[in-house]
Design a protein around this motif. Structure first.
Motif, PDB file in Angstrom:
ATOM      1  N   UNK A  44       6.812  -1.803  -8.363  1.00 52.67           N
ATOM      2  CA  UNK A  44       8.243  -1.855  -8.688  1.00 52.67           C
ATOM      3  C   UNK A  44       9.119  -1.278  -7.579  1.00 52.67           C
ATOM      4  N   UNK A  45       8.694  -0.158  -6.987  1.00 55.63           N
ATOM      5  CA  UNK A  45       9.507   0.464  -5.940  1.00 55.63           C
ATOM      6  C   UNK A  45       9.671  -0.453  -4.735  1.00 55.63           C
ATOM      7  N   UNK A  46       8.637  -1.220  -4.424  1.00 55.98           N
ATOM      8  CA  UNK A  46       8.745  -2.181  -3.326  1.00 55.98           C
ATOM      9  C   UNK A  46       9.683  -3.320  -3.719  1.00 55.98           C
ATOM     10  N   UNK A  47       9.547  -3.822  -4.935  1.00 55.11           N
ATOM     11  CA  UNK A  47      10.423  -4.898  -5.399  1.00 55.11           C
ATOM     12  C   UNK A  47      11.896  -4.499  -5.294  1.00 55.11           C
ATOM     13  N   UNK A  48      12.178  -3.243  -5.579  1.00 56.66           N
ATOM     14  CA  UNK A  48      13.564  -2.776  -5.580  1.00 56.66           C
ATOM     15  C   UNK A  48      14.197  -2.780  -4.192  1.00 56.66           C
ATOM     16  N   UNK A  52       0.788  -1.227   0.000  1.00 60.40           N
ATOM     17  CA  UNK A  52       0.000   0.000   0.000  1.00 60.40           C
ATOM     18  C   UNK A  52       0.818   1.274   0.000  1.00 60.40           C
ATOM     19  N   UNK A  53       1.991   1.251   0.620  1.00 57.65           N
ATOM     20  CA  UNK A  53       2.845   2.443   0.643  1.00 57.65           C
ATOM     21  C   UNK A  53       3.451   2.751  -0.722  1.00 57.65           C
ATOM     22  N   UNK A  54       3.397   1.787  -1.621  1.00 52.70           N
ATOM     23  CA  UNK A  54       4.062   1.931  -2.911  1.00 52.70           C
ATOM     24  C   UNK A  54       3.079   1.923  -4.082  1.00 52.70           C
ATOM     25  N   UNK A  55       1.807   1.768  -3.785  1.00 53.39           N
ATOM     26  CA  UNK A  55       0.788   1.659  -4.825  1.00 53.39           C
ATOM     27  C   UNK A  55      -0.024   2.944  -4.908  1.00 53.39           C
ATOM     28  N   UNK A  56      -0.007   3.563  -6.052  1.00 50.36           N
ATOM     29  CA  UNK A  56      -0.750   4.808  -6.251  1.00 50.36           C
ATOM     30  C   UNK A  56      -1.936   4.563  -7.186  1.00 50.36           C
ATOM     31  N   UNK A 102      -8.449  -0.836  -8.411  1.00 50.49           N
ATOM     32  CA  UNK A 102      -8.910  -1.795  -9.430  1.00 50.49           C
ATOM     33  C   UNK A 102      -7.888  -1.999 -10.545  1.00 50.49           C
ATOM     34  N   UNK A 103      -6.912  -1.096 -10.653  1.00 52.02           N
ATOM     35  CA  UNK A 103      -5.879  -1.243 -11.682  1.00 52.02           C
ATOM     36  C   UNK A 103      -4.784  -2.224 -11.265  1.00 52.02           C
ATOM     37  N   UNK A 104      -4.813  -2.677 -10.007  1.00 55.76           N
ATOM     38  CA  UNK A 104      -3.790  -3.597  -9.513  1.00 55.76           C
ATOM     39  C   UNK A 104      -4.286  -5.038  -9.608  1.00 55.76           C
ATOM     40  N   UNK A 105      -3.364  -5.999  -9.623  1.00 46.51           N
ATOM     41  CA  UNK A 105      -3.771  -7.406  -9.700  1.00 46.51           C
ATOM     42  C   UNK A 105      -4.729  -7.782  -8.570  1.00 46.51           C
ATOM     43  N   UNK A 106      -5.619  -8.701  -8.865  1.00 46.18           N
ATOM     44  CA  UNK A 106      -6.669  -9.084  -7.918  1.00 46.18           C
ATOM     45  C   UNK A 106      -6.096  -9.559  -6.582  1.00 46.18           C
ATOM     46  N   UNK A 163      -5.473  -6.295   0.210  1.00 44.15           N
ATOM     47  CA  UNK A 163      -4.391  -5.765   1.030  1.00 44.15           C
ATOM     48  C   UNK A 163      -4.216  -4.271   0.856  1.00 44.15           C
ATOM     49  N   UNK A 164      -4.293  -3.817  -0.374  1.00 42.26           N
ATOM     50  CA  UNK A 164      -4.173  -2.383  -0.644  1.00 42.26           C
ATOM     51  C   UNK A 164      -5.321  -1.619   0.005  1.00 42.26           C
TER      52      UNK A 164
END
Length: 198
Positions: A115-119, A23-27, A31-35, A40-41
């Protein structure tokens, strides 16, 4: 709330650990994010909204010097993680060591995280961020780390000394507020809108 708290609240509400942390990395619109990430978001945003608007937190922010008040919410989040780690056995049946390994596994094996979280996941695991919150030295290192990742690091110039001066007040706020947040998380996990359920 910061990393450890969001993971803990996800676990006690029986929702996806990595998805909550994302959630801290998702803007943008969920609904645009994977199911598999959506619940969680959504829960992450509910937790942040409750925290940011709660009287205990807004009153605590006012205790910080004006010069660091803009970053006070970030500092409070970090210190709350510190207290959660320090008093961990009172809030979770698993040891902190076992829980951190479960959280790291979730982060490593969840597909399509922002991506920012993955990094930063490799650094989080390699430096064992979640365990490090237990000590004051680990807390100070976390504060310094955050200051280096924002556009205006000068706002953190007195951050560690400000936290030192308000250390007891922040603990009182944590011990009062966090059990409420645990209850909110369990309730919201049951009331997740149907379109966000896995």
């Amino acid at each position: 709330m910061n990393f450890l708290a969001h993971l803990h609240l996800a676990d006690i509400s029986d929702s996806h650990l990595a998805a909550n942390l994302a959630g801290d990395f998702a803007k943008g619109d969920i609904k645009h994010f994977p199911k598999h990430l959506q619940q969680g978001l959504w829960l992450h945003r509910q937790i942040d909204q409750i925290t940011d608007s709660h009287e205990l937190i807004t009153d605590l922010i006012k205790l910080f010097p004006k010069s660091s008040r803009r970053v006070a919410p970030i500092l409070i989040d970090l210190v709350f993680d510190h207290y959660l780690a320090f008093y961990w056995d009172e809030y979770h049946q698993q040891s902190l060591t076992e829980f951190t390994q479960k959280a790291y596994h979730s982060l490593q094996h969840t597909a399509e995280l922002p991506e920012k979280l993955q990094l930063i996941i490799p650094k989080v695991i390699e430096q064992d961020w979640l365990m490090s919150y237990q000590t004051r030295a680990g807390l100070n290192k976390a504060i310094e780390g955050v200051s280096q990742r924002i556009s205006k690091p000068e706002l953190f110039k007195t951050a560690i000394s400000d936290v030192d001066k308000l250390y007891v007040e922040i603990e009182i706020a944590f011990r009062t507020f966090y059990p409420q947040l645990m209850a909110y998380s369990r309730i919201y996990s049951r009331k997740t809108p149907e379109q966000y359920l896995p």
